[in-house]
Enzyme design. Sequence first.
Site, PDB file in Angstrom:
ATOM      1  N   ARG A 164     -50.805  -3.126 126.880  1.00  0.00           N
ATOM      2  CA  ARG A 164     -51.978  -3.302 128.065  1.00  0.00           C
ATOM      3  C   ARG A 164     -51.607  -3.133 129.848  1.00  0.00           C
ATOM      4  NH1 ARG A 164     -53.058  -8.736 126.401  1.00  0.00           N
ATOM      5  NH2 ARG A 164     -51.187  -9.252 126.419  1.00  0.00           N
ATOM      6  N   PRO A 223     -36.802 -11.584 113.359  1.00  0.00           N
ATOM      7  CA  PRO A 223     -35.330 -12.163 114.014  1.00  0.00           C
ATOM      8  C   PRO A 223     -36.361 -13.559 113.901  1.00  0.00           C
ATOM      9  CG  PRO A 223     -36.849  -9.986 115.423  1.00  0.00           C
ATOM     10  CD  PRO A 223     -38.170 -10.624 114.291  1.00  0.00           C
ATOM     11  N   ALA A 238     -44.322  -2.296 123.823  1.00  0.00           N
ATOM     12  CA  ALA A 238     -43.471  -1.951 124.359  1.00  0.00           C
ATOM     13  C   ALA A 238     -42.968  -1.811 125.719  1.00  0.00           C
ATOM     14  CB  ALA A 238     -43.063  -0.082 123.964  1.00  0.00           C
ATOM     15  N   LYS A 261     -47.413 -14.583 110.705  1.00  0.00           N
ATOM     16  CA  LYS A 261     -46.713 -13.829 110.824  1.00  0.00           C
ATOM     17  C   LYS A 261     -46.139 -13.615 109.117  1.00  0.00           C
ATOM     18  CE  LYS A 261     -44.981 -12.064 114.564  1.00  0.00           C
ATOM     19  NZ  LYS A 261     -45.320 -10.730 114.958  1.00  0.00           N
ATOM     20  N   ALA A 270     -42.852  -4.388 127.634  1.00  0.00           N
ATOM     21  CA  ALA A 270     -41.593  -5.982 127.382  1.00  0.00           C
ATOM     22  C   ALA A 270     -40.682  -6.328 126.005  1.00  0.00           C
ATOM     23  CB  ALA A 270     -42.422  -6.612 127.537  1.00  0.00           C
ATOM     24  N   GLY A 271     -39.788  -7.015 126.907  1.00  0.00           N
ATOM     25  CA  GLY A 271     -39.186  -8.201 125.585  1.00  0.00           C
ATOM     26  C   GLY A 271     -38.591  -6.508 123.950  1.00  0.00           C
ATOM     27  N   PHE A 272     -38.730  -7.094 122.746  1.00  0.00           N
ATOM     28  CA  PHE A 272     -38.389  -5.821 121.584  1.00  0.00           C
ATOM     29  C   PHE A 272     -38.902  -4.668 122.193  1.00  0.00           C
ATOM     30  CE2 PHE A 272     -38.911 -10.133 118.729  1.00  0.00           C
ATOM     31  CZ  PHE A 272     -37.602 -10.515 119.379  1.00  0.00           C
ATOM     32  N   TYR A 307     -49.894 -19.524 114.380  1.00  0.00           N
ATOM     33  CA  TYR A 307     -49.565 -18.471 114.412  1.00  0.00           C
ATOM     34  C   TYR A 307     -47.709 -17.850 113.474  1.00  0.00           C
ATOM     35  CZ  TYR A 307     -44.981 -15.413 116.078  1.00  0.00           C
ATOM     36  OH  TYR A 307     -43.705 -14.886 116.377  1.00  0.00           O
TER      37      TYR A 307
HETATM   38  P1  NDP Z   1     -42.661 -10.094 124.927  1.00  0.00           P
HETATM   39  O1  NDP Z   1     -44.097 -10.576 125.171  1.00  0.00           O
HETATM   40  O2  NDP Z   1     -41.382  -9.711 125.972  1.00  0.00           O
HETATM   41  O3  NDP Z   1     -43.565  -8.878 123.917  1.00  0.00           O
HETATM   42  C1  NDP Z   1     -44.851  -8.413 123.462  1.00  0.00           C
HETATM   43  C2  NDP Z   1     -45.330  -7.095 123.855  1.00  0.00           C
HETATM   44  O4  NDP Z   1     -46.204  -7.614 122.678  1.00  0.00           O
HETATM   45  C3  NDP Z   1     -45.337  -6.702 125.262  1.00  0.00           C
HETATM   46  O5  NDP Z   1     -45.003  -5.213 125.414  1.00  0.00           O
HETATM   47  C4  NDP Z   1     -47.388  -6.658 124.828  1.00  0.00           C
HETATM   48  O6  NDP Z   1     -47.633  -5.739 125.982  1.00  0.00           O
HETATM   49  C5  NDP Z   1     -47.644  -6.294 123.609  1.00  0.00           C
HETATM   50  N1  NDP Z   1     -48.931  -7.141 123.369  1.00  0.00           N
HETATM   51  C6  NDP Z   1     -48.869  -8.251 123.656  1.00  0.00           C
HETATM   52  N2  NDP Z   1     -50.130  -8.100 123.004  1.00  0.00           N
HETATM   53  C7  NDP Z   1     -50.847  -6.977 122.921  1.00  0.00           C
HETATM   54  C8  NDP Z   1     -52.129  -6.594 123.151  1.00  0.00           C
HETATM   55  N3  NDP Z   1     -53.695  -7.767 122.720  1.00  0.00           N
HETATM   56  N4  NDP Z   1     -52.393  -5.279 123.135  1.00  0.00           N
HETATM   57  C9  NDP Z   1     -51.410  -4.425 122.825  1.00  0.00           C
HETATM   58  N5  NDP Z   1     -49.984  -4.819 122.949  1.00  0.00           N
HETATM   59  C10 NDP Z   1     -50.004  -6.311 123.282  1.00  0.00           C
HETATM   60  O7  NDP Z   1     -42.599 -11.033 123.601  1.00  0.00           O
HETATM   61  P2  NDP Z   1     -41.281 -10.246 121.721  1.00  0.00           P
HETATM   62  O8  NDP Z   1     -40.832  -8.606 123.033  1.00  0.00           O
HETATM   63  O9  NDP Z   1     -40.448 -10.936 121.937  1.00  0.00           O
HETATM   64  O10 NDP Z   1     -42.466  -9.416 120.775  1.00  0.00           O
HETATM   65  C11 NDP Z   1     -42.370  -8.178 120.231  1.00  0.00           C
HETATM   66  C12 NDP Z   1     -42.715  -9.290 118.864  1.00  0.00           C
HETATM   67  O11 NDP Z   1     -41.960  -9.666 118.186  1.00  0.00           O
HETATM   68  C13 NDP Z   1     -43.860  -9.899 119.130  1.00  0.00           C
HETATM   69  O12 NDP Z   1     -44.517  -9.653 117.359  1.00  0.00           O
HETATM   70  C14 NDP Z   1     -43.592 -11.559 118.503  1.00  0.00           C
HETATM   71  O13 NDP Z   1     -44.010 -12.023 117.449  1.00  0.00           O
HETATM   72  C15 NDP Z   1     -42.587 -10.919 117.791  1.00  0.00           C
HETATM   73  N6  NDP Z   1     -40.900 -12.127 117.630  1.00  0.00           N
HETATM   74  C16 NDP Z   1     -40.338 -12.440 118.942  1.00  0.00           C
HETATM   75  C17 NDP Z   1     -39.782 -12.833 118.793  1.00  0.00           C
HETATM   76  C18 NDP Z   1     -39.022 -14.422 120.275  1.00  0.00           C
HETATM   77  O14 NDP Z   1     -38.352 -15.389 119.593  1.00  0.00           O
HETATM   78  N7  NDP Z   1     -38.815 -13.791 121.047  1.00  0.00           N
HETATM   79  C19 NDP Z   1     -38.926 -13.795 117.695  1.00  0.00           C
HETATM   80  C20 NDP Z   1     -38.981 -12.680 116.039  1.00  0.00           C
HETATM   81  C21 NDP Z   1     -40.497 -12.293 116.333  1.00  0.00           C
HETATM   82  P3  NDP Z   1     -49.056  -5.898 126.828  1.00  0.00           P
HETATM   83  O15 NDP Z   1     -48.714  -7.454 127.731  1.00  0.00           O
HETATM   84  O16 NDP Z   1     -48.830  -4.972 128.093  1.00  0.00           O
HETATM   85  O17 NDP Z   1     -50.360  -5.820 126.512  1.00  0.00           O
HETATM   86  C1  8X3 Z   2     -41.231 -15.433 116.975  1.00  0.00           C
HETATM   87  C2  8X3 Z   2     -39.743 -16.852 117.135  1.00  0.00           C
HETATM   88  O1  8X3 Z   2     -39.025 -19.909 117.056  1.00  0.00           O
HETATM   89  O2  8X3 Z   2     -41.751 -18.647 117.236  1.00  0.00           O
HETATM   90  O3  8X3 Z   2     -41.671 -15.488 115.961  1.00  0.00           O
HETATM   91  O4  8X3 Z   2     -40.497 -18.550 115.336  1.00  0.00           O
HETATM   92  S1  8X3 Z   2     -40.856 -18.274 116.776  1.00  0.00           S
END
Ligand code: NDP
Ligand code: 8X3
Length: 251
Positions: free
Chosen positions: A33, A182, A9, A156, A11-13, A152
């Site tokens: 992290r 998504p 949490a 998933k 970043a991102g979703f 990857y």
């Molecule tokens: P971001 O890179 O924006 O966020 C990823 C989050 O995961 C960060 O908060 C990061 O925190 C955390 N994270 C990564 N590695 C670790 C670790 N080893 N330990 C703890 N936390 C970790 O990516 P998204 O928000 O886009 O991705 C969120 C999820 O959605 C993922 O599972 C991704 O596979 C999935 N997803 C993303 C899509 C996309 O197109 N963006 C589409 C479909 C699914 P920190 O670096 O601080 O550890």
């Molecule tokens: C993350 C999105 O397009 O790499 O799951 O599948 S994509």
Amino acid sequence: MKNILITGASAGFGKAIAEKLAVKGNRLIVTGRTKSKLDKVTQYINEQTEATAISLVFDIQNLEACKKAIESIPPEYQPIDVLINNAGLALETKPIYEGDIVDWEQMINTNVKGLLYITRLISPQMVARKEGHIINIGSISSHEVYPGGNVYCATKHAVWALSQGMRLDFLPHGIKVTQVSPGAAETEFSIVRFKGNTQRASQVYEGFEPLCAEDVADTVEYILSRPKHVCINEIHLTATAQYGGIIHRNK
Ligand code: NDP
Ligand code: 8X3
């Protein structure tokens, strides 16, 4: 009023979901992290919303770190009502014969094993109470495979199998399991995937309007708003320009 733990949490979703669910009475536990980023999320929630939040800083790949973090949750943030397994990443798009094994291990350890560790640590209290909701963030890559997506996509696909397996295992215990799948969304995801190469990352989203983190957060909010007798098993959401693995790009 709910205690909600969201992995990834910072970043991102995950961040958008935390901010969306920061409504009166909810207590949020945000993990990741990067302490500095998590501090900003908790500061926003505690100062700008009617919810409260704490952060747990740990690497989800490390089982001992996961155990210590979950054990440290203060009593007022327990029991966990909602677990959102979101932390995850992709690294590179190399064909399998050129792939970096260290990258593979990080994806598998984070996306699959990390999700399992946290679920195993938190779900027994849900089973004991016969109540709870686990939301796994899968992907279009739980169902499709694209060139260079190999490991990857495999992680998933594993999340999808686990979402179904969990749904069945928790069926007698009244615990909901939902997978959110998504398509391409513009977050830090591609910057992480291409190891900081922002030019390569931005090319992923050229020629169409991708999903944004708030779209996923809206979906999670909807899923959690359903009555106790309704479980949404999976939601697929993509940009209007995407269906399955195909993205229509304007030239
Ligand atoms: P971001 O890179 O924006 O966020 C990823 C989050 O995961 C960060 O908060 C990061 O925190 C955390 N994270 C990564 N590695 C670790 C670790 N080893 N330990 C703890 N936390 C970790 O990516 P998204 O928000 O886009 O991705 C969120 C999820 O959605 C993922 O599972 C991704 O596979 C999935 N997803 C993303 C899509 C996309 O197109 N963006 C589409 C479909 C699914 P920190 O670096 O601080 O550890
Ligand atoms: C993350 C999105 O397009 O790499 O799951 O599948 S994509």
